[in-house]
Design a protein around this motif. Sequence first.
Motif, short mmCIF file in Angstrom:
data_model
loop_
_atom_site.label_atom_id
_atom_site.label_comp_id
_atom_site.label_asym_id
_atom_site.label_seq_id
_atom_site.Cartn_x
_atom_site.Cartn_y
_atom_site.Cartn_z
N GLN A 113 0.31 -1.10 0.39
CA GLN A 113 -0.40 -0.06 0.06
C GLN A 113 1.33 1.71 -0.27
OE1 GLN A 113 -3.56 0.43 3.01
NE2 GLN A 113 -2.85 -2.00 3.05
N SER A 114 2.38 0.93 0.16
CA SER A 114 3.03 2.46 0.26
C SER A 114 3.08 3.36 -1.54
CB SER A 114 4.33 1.91 0.55
OG SER A 114 4.56 0.97 1.60
N GLN A 164 -1.62 6.74 9.23
CA GLN A 164 -1.58 5.61 8.21
C GLN A 164 -0.45 5.30 7.45
OE1 GLN A 164 -4.19 5.52 5.01
NE2 GLN A 164 -5.34 7.67 5.75
N GLU A 166 1.21 2.69 6.53
CA GLU A 166 1.54 1.77 5.68
C GLU A 166 1.45 2.44 4.40
OE1 GLU A 166 -3.07 2.70 5.88
OE2 GLU A 166 -0.89 2.50 7.09
N GLU A 169 6.68 3.32 2.55
CA GLU A 169 7.76 2.33 2.64
C GLU A 169 9.63 2.67 3.06
OE1 GLU A 169 9.48 -1.35 1.66
OE2 GLU A 169 7.50 -0.93 0.33
#
Length: 288
Positions: A113-114, A164, A166, A169
């Motif tokens: 999801q990055s 968030q 997520e 990275e």
Amino acid sequence: MENNAAIKIFVGCDPNNSDLEQMMVLDYSVHKHTDTPVEIIWMQLSRDPESFWYSNPKAGEGWNTAKWATPFSGFRWAIPEYCNFEGRAIYMDADMVILDDIEALWQHPIEGQSIVAAKTKADMTRLCTCVWDCSKAEDTLLPIKQLRTDEDSHKKMMELIKKQPELIESYQDSYNCVDGEGLAIKDIKILHYSDMGTQFSHKYSIPRIEKEGSQHWFDGKIMPHPRPELSDLFDQYYQEALQAGYQLDDYRIEPFGSFPKKTHKRYKGNKITRPKAIKTVFSRLFKR
């Protein structure tokens, strides 16, 4: 991974020629360490209505910088849209010395999801050197109109990223080494001389802009950096750039003029350059 023909590096910098020394050293240091084609896009406030970075504070048009700590704080969020949400883009502040091949950072994985590769540490995310996957960022970032006009858009985006994790990275190497962080120079990939009060470029830029009849955008206290060998490194790259034919005037633009921003009168730097004194028993007891 789909790549652009050249590495795109977006650099946030002052619109009134205070950062010429930083820009020259960054430009030279990038090219010193890579053979890969590089395109640098200097992000500076502009009076040109056709510019992506257009701002007219008096008319309330374009970018609203009122709550920014620097003249470019909120620009990083606009990079994916500038790139039409295609390919990759590196963002960095102007106060960087590149000490390794930027290609390695450019190729860093951005998985799951990055949407961006950046430095994370505990509950802190540093986006002062990061790599955007522009297409993946489209559904997360605020639209450019809101980024420009909402004086709180930079704060809102930082809060979103924090909530968030997520989306980030995390890169594990020293591509954003803040003021040395105790590392030897040989272990630093990108040196970020982040503390605005101890920046190595001040000894060149402050006398120059005073002579030119202008003022630096940083209005806080200027202090020596605690690691003189890093200051010497900047001096080395500065002289190498001049010897290689780089010139400060290559980066000079028509000055933008005054713009609203936060003051630095109470600026406290960071824990690396200004470690806090050990609290006394009394202060710990009373949480002072």
